[in-house]
Write an enzyme that holds these catalytic residues in place. Structure first.
Site, PDB file in Angstrom:
ATOM      1  N   ASN A 103      47.446  41.500  39.845  1.00 52.73           N
ATOM      2  CA  ASN A 103      47.238  42.042  41.184  1.00 52.73           C
ATOM      3  C   ASN A 103      45.859  41.739  41.717  1.00 52.73           C
ATOM      4  O   ASN A 103      45.678  40.925  42.599  1.00 52.73           O
ATOM      5  CB  ASN A 103      47.372  43.579  41.146  1.00 52.73           C
ATOM      6  N   ASP A 104      44.907  42.440  41.144  1.00 55.03           N
ATOM      7  CA  ASP A 104      43.554  42.421  41.688  1.00 55.03           C
ATOM      8  C   ASP A 104      42.907  41.046  41.658  1.00 55.03           C
ATOM      9  O   ASP A 104      42.108  40.724  42.519  1.00 55.03           O
ATOM     10  CB  ASP A 104      42.699  43.430  40.916  1.00 55.03           C
ATOM     11  N   VAL A 105      43.278  40.228  40.669  1.00 51.01           N
ATOM     12  CA  VAL A 105      42.610  38.925  40.524  1.00 51.01           C
ATOM     13  C   VAL A 105      43.019  37.921  41.603  1.00 51.01           C
ATOM     14  O   VAL A 105      42.461  36.842  41.692  1.00 51.01           O
ATOM     15  CB  VAL A 105      42.861  38.304  39.129  1.00 51.01           C
TER      16      VAL A 105
ATOM     17  N   ALA B  23      43.105  48.259  39.491  1.00 50.11           N
ATOM     18  CA  ALA B  23      41.980  48.829  40.225  1.00 50.11           C
ATOM     19  C   ALA B  23      42.461  49.874  41.234  1.00 50.11           C
ATOM     20  O   ALA B  23      41.655  50.501  41.907  1.00 50.11           O
ATOM     21  CB  ALA B  23      41.195  47.730  40.931  1.00 50.11           C
TER      22      ALA B  23
END
Lengths: 92, 480
Positions: free
Chosen positions: B404-406, B445
């Site tokens: 997700n966050d990456v 996150a």
């Protein structure tokens, strides 16, 4: 006093060698690197063995024996697990 | 004669240290890494054997007990651990190294006190300070402290990653001032111990406070920051070993400890850069709790398009270059084997497959590479962020699995986002982005991902393993 300066010299130089060596390891190998260097930190076994082998059953011996066991878990576990990981890195 | 023996011992230690350096050097390439690890192990064996001949060692029975017990436990742990659990395993092993350093430092204190009595008999004017100079006692205090923090800190990190306790950041009022105060108090008590060697309680109190600090320093660090903790503790264990070297006056321990200390610090730095966070920021805790509240407050309505397996297979069938972005979601679902299967089918169709690996993908640096290697993905197919980010423009499909966050573009432009400034993989630049997720839930996150609403983005819902296998089967059944 000269003794401690010598030891600190060795420590500082070794830090530089370490930084040089490790910066060159590619991200692919960072986990094995960490577990391999982790195994190396088991070098504290050298101190443990001396404490454990003083003879006579004193508090130092007891602490030393536990330290030997702990350090050996670190050393044996660390090297074996690193080898297990590295075995998997194959080329096409 | 005694002098010669000592020289030989030191030369053997030097050979051991050189083998460690060569070993780490060879870990720099997948081709030589396994041999490097072997050399390093030989270095350790030499160090152990040489130490066994040390003049201070008088009996061997207890050494044998300790060695056998430790080796057995270590070997069982190493053989049984799953690759997905590698971060907590490395953390745990690391903790034992730190624990050993504390015990050695304590043992050396008691040994010094005991040998003083014997030394007095031959030299009645010997003072305790001459027998145990400041170098030794200060090192003992520091060794106890750093080792104890490493030991308990590693156990907490292990418990968090293993799910024995909540992996989230645990916080309470006055946390940071209390920690700071405790560190100061510990150092003061340590200093008092150095001044008054006869009182063993100073040394024992430092041990207990070190153990408590191990818990209170790691407990506020949660979620995505765990890799940083693991590599930082790795560094501590090296420093603890080096301090042990100062205690027993041994160069080999100092060199080796410094190598490990450096390795931990460098990896910590890489992880922090990968998340665009400062080390201080990580240590004081953050992320994961506060941002989640913020995100839900002004939730934008993201309209997503989803694809089923047939449509997805058609897209893949026409693709020439597919870049896979694996995340921890893939690892949890044990989908790495299914992904490699997909890679094989695509390659058979003449499509190139690359893997883009973010520096903080997984639970420790390089963890994702290990998981992919486990499923036989050749390492030439794995690319680091800076190596592959320009390739996304040429990719027909960016396949995001459990990450997700990456890949969250908010990191580039949204200054209010907690991940603003974090380097991300440019998956959104691919012609089509296919995102495999179980649901629309936020990532580690705890923030929403605007990428999911992009015009070129398609959601492919389902459990990673199951969804990828279905896709592979669909592709296989398509005749072309």
């Amino acid at each position: 006093m000269g003794d401690i300066v010598m030891l600190i010299t060795v420590f500082v130089l070794a830090c530089f060698v370490g930084v040089e060596l490790i910066s060159k390891v590619p991200p692919t190998l960072h986990t094995p690197l960490m577990s391999g260097s982790n195994a190396i930190s088991g070098i504290t076994i050298v101190g443990s063995l001396i404490s454990a082998g003083i003879g006579e059953m004193t508090i130092s011996t007891i602490l030393g024996v536990i330290a030997v066991a702990f350090a050996m878990i670190n050393v044996v576990g660390g090297y074996l697990v690193t080898d297990r990981m590295l075995k998997m890195f194959k080329r096409k | 004669m005694e002098h010669l023996r000592e020289s030989i011992e030191n030369i053997m230690y030097l050979i051991g240290a050189v083998l460690f350096i060569f070993g780490i050097k060879m870990l720099g390439s997948p081709k030589t890494a396994r041999k490097g690890n072997f050399y390093s192990a030989v270095g350790m064996l030499i160090a152990i054997v040489v130490t066994l001949f040390d003049k201070h060692i008088l009996t061997y029975e207890w050494i044998i007990v300790g060695v056998l017990a430790g080796s057995l436990v270590g070997a069982v742990l190493a053989v049984k651990v799953e690759m997905t659990s590698m971060p907590q395993m490395v953390g745990l092993l690391n903790g034992f190294g730190g624990g050993a350093s504390t015990l050695v430092a304590l043992a050396e204190y008691y040994r010094g006190m005991a040998t003083y009595q014997t030394a007095l008999q031959s030299n009645p004017s010997l003072t305790l300070l001459e027998h145990m100079p400041y170098q030794t006692t200060v090192s003992i205090v520091l060794g106890i402290l750093v080792g104890a923090v490493t030991f308990n800190g590693s156990l907490v990190a292990y418990a968090k990653l293993q799910g024995l306790i909540s992996g989230n950041s645990i916080r309470y009022p006055m946390q940071h001032p209390l920690n700071a105060l405790m560190i100061v108090v510990t150092l003061v008590i340590g200093a008092l111990g150095v001044m008054d060697l006869n009182n063993q309680w100073y040394f024992l109190t430092v041990t207990i406070l070190g153990l408590i600090l191990g818990i209170t320093l790691v407990i506020p660090i949660g979620g995505a920051d765990m890799p940083v903790v693991i590599s930082l503790l790795n560094s501590y264990s090296g420093i603890a070993a080096a301090i042990t070297g100062f205690v027993i006056n041994n160069n080999m321990l100092i060199i080796t400890g410094a190598l490990v200390g450096a390795s931990g610090i460098i990896l910590t730095d890489i992880m922090c850069k990968g998340m665009n966070r400062s080390l201080m920021n990580v240590l004081l805790g953050g992320w994961g709790t506060a941002p989640a509240v913020e995100a839900s407050k002004d939730k934008k309505q993201v309209v997503v398009k989803s694809v089923d397996v047939e449509e997805a297979a058609m897209l893949f069938d026409a693709a020439r270059l597919v870049i896979v972005v694996p995340g921890y979601g893939m690892a949890v679902a044990q989908a790495q084997h299914a992904v490699r299967e997909l890679m094989n089918v695509l390659e058979k169709k003449g499509c190139a497959v690359k893997f883009a690996i973010h520096p903080v993908a997984g639970r420790m640096p390089g963890h994702m590479n290990v998981l992919l290697a486990e499923s036989n993905v050749p390492y030439e197919h794995m690319y680091a962020l800076e190596e592959i980010n320009d390739d996304f423009r040429n990719a027909d499909i960016a396949l995001i699995i459990g990450a997700n966050d990456v890949v969250n573009p908010a990191a580039r432009h949204d200054q209010s986002s907690p991940i603003y400034g974090m380097p991300i993989l440019n998956a959104d630049y691919a012609k089509t982005v296919i995102i495999n997720k179980r649901s629309m839930a936020a990532g580690y996150a705890g923030i929403d991902n605007e990428l999911f609403g992009f015009p070129n983005a398609l959601m492919y819902f389902g459990d990673a393993k199951d969804a990828v296998s279905k896709l592979t089967n669909e592709l296989k059944s398509m005749n072309n």
